[in-house]
Design a protein around this motif. Structure first.
Motif, PDB file in Angstrom:
ATOM      1  N   ALA A 115      -6.247  -7.701   1.605  1.00  0.00           N
ATOM      2  CA  ALA A 115      -6.636  -7.487  -0.357  1.00  0.00           C
ATOM      3  C   ALA A 115      -7.511  -8.244  -0.968  1.00  0.00           C
ATOM      4  CB  ALA A 115      -5.890  -6.758  -0.909  1.00  0.00           C
ATOM      5  N   THR A 116      -7.987  -8.213  -1.354  1.00  0.00           N
ATOM      6  CA  THR A 116      -8.714  -9.157  -2.169  1.00  0.00           C
ATOM      7  C   THR A 116      -8.777  -9.403  -3.781  1.00  0.00           C
ATOM      8  OG1 THR A 116     -11.276  -8.586  -0.534  1.00  0.00           O
ATOM      9  CG2 THR A 116     -11.631 -10.274  -2.831  1.00  0.00           C
ATOM     10  N   SER A 151       0.819  -1.464   0.046  1.00  0.00           N
ATOM     11  CA  SER A 151       0.367   0.245  -0.451  1.00  0.00           C
ATOM     12  C   SER A 151       0.804   1.034  -0.207  1.00  0.00           C
ATOM     13  CB  SER A 151      -1.062   0.097   1.299  1.00  0.00           C
ATOM     14  OG  SER A 151      -1.427   1.646   1.493  1.00  0.00           O
ATOM     15  N   ILE A 188      -6.630  -6.660  -8.014  1.00  0.00           N
ATOM     16  CA  ILE A 188      -6.611  -6.633  -6.216  1.00  0.00           C
ATOM     17  C   ILE A 188      -7.500  -5.571  -6.029  1.00  0.00           C
ATOM     18  CG2 ILE A 188      -5.008  -6.261  -5.165  1.00  0.00           C
ATOM     19  CD1 ILE A 188      -3.180  -8.648  -6.718  1.00  0.00           C
ATOM     20  N   THR A 189      -8.530  -5.493  -4.806  1.00  0.00           N
ATOM     21  CA  THR A 189      -9.241  -4.588  -4.812  1.00  0.00           C
ATOM     22  C   THR A 189      -8.917  -4.656  -2.805  1.00  0.00           C
ATOM     23  OG1 THR A 189     -10.861  -5.360  -4.039  1.00  0.00           O
ATOM     24  CG2 THR A 189     -10.663  -4.506  -6.521  1.00  0.00           C
ATOM     25  N   SER A 190      -9.051  -3.054  -2.484  1.00  0.00           N
ATOM     26  CA  SER A 190      -8.769  -3.219  -0.546  1.00  0.00           C
ATOM     27  C   SER A 190      -9.553  -2.317  -0.506  1.00  0.00           C
ATOM     28  CB  SER A 190      -7.514  -3.445  -0.624  1.00  0.00           C
ATOM     29  OG  SER A 190      -7.370  -2.856   1.129  1.00  0.00           O
ATOM     30  N   LEU A 212       0.533  -4.800   3.035  1.00  0.00           N
ATOM     31  CA  LEU A 212      -1.357  -4.287   2.965  1.00  0.00           C
ATOM     32  C   LEU A 212      -1.964  -6.185   3.339  1.00  0.00           C
ATOM     33  CD1 LEU A 212      -3.899  -2.686   2.528  1.00  0.00           C
ATOM     34  CD2 LEU A 212      -3.641  -3.266  -0.191  1.00  0.00           C
ATOM     35  N   GLN A 261      -7.975 -14.052  -0.117  1.00  0.00           N
ATOM     36  CA  GLN A 261      -7.107 -12.694   0.266  1.00  0.00           C
ATOM     37  C   GLN A 261      -5.173 -12.236   0.532  1.00  0.00           C
ATOM     38  OE1 GLN A 261      -9.972 -11.260   3.644  1.00  0.00           O
ATOM     39  NE2 GLN A 261     -10.770  -9.806   1.958  1.00  0.00           N
ATOM     40  N   THR A 262      -5.010 -11.372   0.839  1.00  0.00           N
ATOM     41  CA  THR A 262      -3.693 -11.178   1.143  1.00  0.00           C
ATOM     42  C   THR A 262      -3.398 -12.002   2.754  1.00  0.00           C
ATOM     43  OG1 THR A 262      -4.432  -8.721   1.296  1.00  0.00           O
ATOM     44  CG2 THR A 262      -2.799  -9.723  -1.047  1.00  0.00           C
ATOM     45  N   LEU A 321      -1.042  -0.795  -4.449  1.00  0.00           N
ATOM     46  CA  LEU A 321      -2.276  -0.264  -4.449  1.00  0.00           C
ATOM     47  C   LEU A 321      -1.822   1.381  -4.167  1.00  0.00           C
ATOM     48  CD1 LEU A 321      -2.838  -3.140  -5.291  1.00  0.00           C
ATOM     49  CD2 LEU A 321      -5.160  -2.393  -3.850  1.00  0.00           C
ATOM     50  N   HIS A 324      -8.028   2.068  -1.517  1.00  0.00           N
ATOM     51  CA  HIS A 324      -6.869   2.948  -2.598  1.00  0.00           C
ATOM     52  C   HIS A 324      -7.713   2.303  -4.422  1.00  0.00           C
ATOM     53  CE1 HIS A 324      -5.528   0.927   1.446  1.00  0.00           C
ATOM     54  NE2 HIS A 324      -4.309   1.296   0.433  1.00  0.00           N
TER      55      HIS A 324
END
Length: 830
Positions: free
Chosen positions: A44-45, A30, A76-78, A41, A55-56, A101, A81
């Motif tokens: 994160a998905t 991140s 990758i989403t969070s 991070l 997820q991470t 991200l 971010h």
């Protein structure tokens, strides 16, 4: 069934093994504008070709096992971010990748939503569904059907095919005990506590994320959560312009058509998003049709520390009334059994004959406009403002306008019940007095729900404490009235003669404070305190000229606390304790038996504890959770099994009751093209010292049985859901979805003769996606519901009374669900 599933998985495994390539190991960091350098991070998905693969971990690491040949898309989403998309290619040797991200340079609007959502440190049981998760489930059926594979969920449909009026129960608790919010704004009807998704068709297409919390969960705006919370968010802002359309056709002449569009970010400041939808179906039940229309429109302005967004969405529904269900003998075409209904005036001879012909698809009403007509308009104005580096505040003003009626043909009704004098025909002394007539009436609702909510969030980048102070003030105004629009003998009435009128006012305000303290490196402490105040007033004349009056005030104090302990290798232990109170609903006041003392508010003490695992072992993604719960109630309002004249379940207070059980959830992805998931709930749902009451035909109490421990109505002891999903070739996803629900009792007597039989349902879902040169995406989909063509029912009700000889009579009604049926879809994205 078991051998069928195992064989299918084995064949797919053999066919896919030859295409498997080396795994990909990755890490995610991140980078926030306020930080000097990127940091790992966790949480994160990660999506591969649109499918969530995990997820991470605590160190921001993830693994994609055994990539197949060809190019793939990684997303990758969070929260907080910008989403990241990247292309990876399957290789024969292992790969290592790293992604960064970037933090959002503007606020996302999720501050108000996340203020009420559970997370890894709130020590509660929850399930998150992303936009991608909802899209692959969405063929036009109602929102409860998109949640069917989540833990402890049981769904049903009046029309039998998931379109029109649908129902959902979580841990045996119906929608009146489930708190539903859209962008943090309460959706439950303030009087009935119901959330009628039929009023907002295709809302799922505009939903960017949804969280299901089970148990009391975190403090929410609106009615209390006694079984679960559903938190929907539509606040996602898409940075790129887009145009999309989804179109579905299927059994029972079911159609879904929608168009969605968005401008993307204009001049770095403005966004506009919209949707138009239409869903229609004849329904599985005879005369179970639905005609549903809706729109969604959002306009936003944003800069570095400010987000202002106006959202409006609306739905209009017209459904043929299917809420009467099917008499039990019609399911088996039992002529002798139906005769009992005729002999006791529960059915006419003509209705009984028609029930024999139509069988399990029988619908009681035949009047061509026996329809429910309702429109609900929602308006929300959201403001999110950053206050320095550590604080932000989110607030929303809202207005919901609802109005509509249901129209019915009534035969041989007393004129006096409709505020009409008797009709005298002829001249003295040769006169005839008419006291009854056939007529058509409309029962109206006309309401406003408005107020404001806020959340002040303290979220520093480097601190052991995160905190939220929030709350809201909401007011509900509702007029109930009836009109006679036609009568064979109208007496002194005019067209639209008003037969009754009563109004209701409800004010609800609450304040809560919540904090998460990282007491030790691995130990976090969660605390949440809410105070809620309710003032409810009801006065006027109800149907059949019955006076109604209620004045109730409640002040509730709802504390919550929890501990979360992070263990090595992606493991977590958690435990929580929460208290919730809930006020009675309108029908608890208006539909009570004579000489009843009145409904009491409910109280719930909820103890939850569990273990979570989220890790990658030998390139294989593994997620698991074991959650135990003990929910102890005082004065729980449980369904009696009966309905009032508009299909609302009648309820009574049970002084002492509980729900206890365990929820097991697992997901395993041994290969990128194969994923398995299962959830199993085992529970015990009991009322202590329950005294069953016998009623006469007018619902007057006659006798009460001796107290005994019994099972709570509509509370199955075993619920499970299992999904096997494969990707045999690039772009094609195939899934088998298997659902089981054990026996449910229609009332609280635990009688096998008044029960919903256990059932098992297998569905097949196919989706094939390609990216042609002339559009961003083309998707073809097929959903085959009830693949094995089972005949089952998912809901029902019962009532009874003594016959002339004093012997008990029982009348069961059920809601059959559709046999094998399909929905085929075409989706395009530009």
């Amino acid at each position: 069934m078991k051998s069928f599933l195992i064989t299918g998985v084995a064949l797919l495994a053999v066919s896919g093994a030859a295409r498997a390539q080396g795994p990909v190991s990755g890490s995610v960091s991140s980078f926030l504008p306020l930080n000097a350098e990127a940091t790992s991070l966790p949480g994160a998905t990660v999506y591969l070709d649109g499918v969530a693969i995990g997820q991470t971990d605590d160190f921001g690491q993830f693994t994609v096992p055994a990539l197949s040949v060809g190019d793939h898309q990684l997303r990758i989403t969070s929260i907080g971010h910008k989403p990241l998309k990247a292309k990876i290619t399957g290789q024969a040797t292992p790969q290592t990748v790293h992604f960064v991200l970037e933090g959002e340079t503007v606020l996302t609007g999720e501050a108000l939503v996340t203020a009420s959502r559970a997370n890894e440190r709130t020590a509660t049981a929850y399930t998150n569904l992303s936009k991608e998760d909802l899209e692959k489930r969405n063929f036009g059926q109602d929102i409860p059907y998109l949640l069917d594979q989540t833990p402890s969920v049981v769904v049903n449909s009046d029309a039998g095919n998931g379109v029109g009026y649908t129902g959902i129960r979580v841990r045996g608790t119906g929608i009146e005990g489930i708190n539903v919010t859209v962008n943090g704004v309460p959706l439950n009807d303030a009087e009935s506590h119901g959330a009628f998704f039929v009023n907002l068709p295709d809302l799922a297409s505009s939903t960017s994320s949804l969280q299901v919390q089970r148990g009391v969960g975190t403090s929410q705006n609106g009615s209390a959560a006694f079984g679960a919370s559903l938190n929907l968010s539509t606040l996602e802002s898409r940075q790129q312009a887009y145009a999309e359309s989804q179109n579905t056709y299927g059994s029972f002449n079911t159609w879904k058509n929608n168009v969605q569009f968005g401008t993307g970010l204009l001049n770095g400041r403005f966004t506009v998003d919209g949707r138009l939808s239409r869903i229609s179906s004849d329904g599985y039940m005879v005369r179970g049709a639905s005609d549903l229309k809706s729109y969604y429109l959002a306009a936003g302005y944003q800069q570095k520390n400010t987000l202002l967004k106006f959202i409006t969405f609306s739905g209009r529904e017209k459904t043929y009334q299917a809420w009467n269900g099917v008499p039990e003998p019609a399911l088996t075409r039992n002529a002798a059994g139906l005769q009992q209904y005729v002999d006791n005036y529960e059915l006419s001879p003509e209705d009984a004959a028609r029930a024999l012909r139509e069988g399990r698809r029988y619908a009681y009403y035949t009047y061509d406009n026996q329809t429910d007509n309702y429109q609900q308009n929602h308006y929300q104005l959201h403001l999110t403002q950053g206050l320095g580096t550590d604080w932000n505040v989110a607030a929303a003003a809202h207005l919901t306008r609802g109005f509509g009626y249901y129209e019915s043909l009534r035969l041989d009704r007393k004129l006096a019940d409709y505020n009409l004098p008797d009709v005298v025909l002829g001249t003295a002394p040769n006169t005839t007095t008419i006291k009854r007539t056939d007529l058509v009436d409309r029962k109206w609702l006309d309401n406003y729900f408005f107020g404001g909510i806020f959340a002040l969030n303290y979220q520093p980048a480097e601190s052991r404490v995160q905190a939220t102070l929030g709350g809201g003030w909401n007011r509900f105004l509702n007029d109930h009235y009836g009109e006679v629009i036609w009568a064979r003998y109208a007496s002194t009435g005019n067209i639209r003669h008003r037969s009754y009128f009563n109004d209701a006012t409800k004010t609800d305000y609450n304040a809560y404070a919540r904090a998460i303290w990282q007491a030790l490196e691995k130990l976090s402490v969660y605390a949440d305190v809410q105070v809620r105040r309710i003032d409810y007033r009801l006065a006027g004349i109800e149907d059949k000229q019955v006076p109604v009056s209620a004045k109730a005030e409640y002040t509730f104090f709802n504390p919550k606390a929890g501990l979360t302990w992070q263990l090595p290798l992606g493991q977590t232990l958690y435990a929580s304790y929460a208290v919730a109170h809930r006020e009675p609903v309108r029908s608890d006041f208006t539909d009570r038996p004579l000489n009843d003392a009145g409904p009491k508010a409910e109280q719930l003490h909820d103890v939850e504890g569990g273990y979570r695992l989220n890790r990658t072992v030998n390139s294989q993604v593994l997620r698991a959770e074991v959650n135990g719960f003990y929910m102890r109630y005082r004065n729980q309002l449980v369904n009696t099994g009966q309905l009032n004249d508009v299909g609302t379940p009648l309820r009574t207070n049970a002084p002492r009751s509980y729900r206890a059980g365990v929820e097991l959830t697992g997901a395993y992805q041994p290969l990128t093209w194969l994923s398995l998931s299962s959830t199993l709930t085992l529970s015990r749902n009991r009322i202590l010292d329950y005294r069953a009451v016998t009623y006469d035909k007018d619902y007057n109490p006659l006798t009460a049985a001796e107290g005994r421990t019994t099972t709570i109505s509509y509370s199955p002891s075993v619920v499970s859901a299992h999904t096997v999903e494969v990707m045999p070739v690039k772009g094609l996803r195939a899934a088998l979805l298997y659902k089981t629900v054990s026996r449910q009792y229609l009332d609280n007597t635990e009688s096998a003769s008044k029960a919903i039989a256990a059932y098992q349902v297998l569905d097949l879902r196919l989706r094939y996606t390609v990216q042609p040169s002339f559009m961003r995406e083309l998707e073809l989909g097929l959903l085959v519901n009830n693949l094995l063509n089972r005949e089952y029912v998912a809901n029902g009700y019962t009532y009874g009374y003594p016959d002339a000889a004093g012997q008990p009579l029982t009348f069961n009604y059920y809601y059959p669900q559709a046999t094998r049926n399909f929905l085929a879809s075409v989706g395009v994205k530009f």
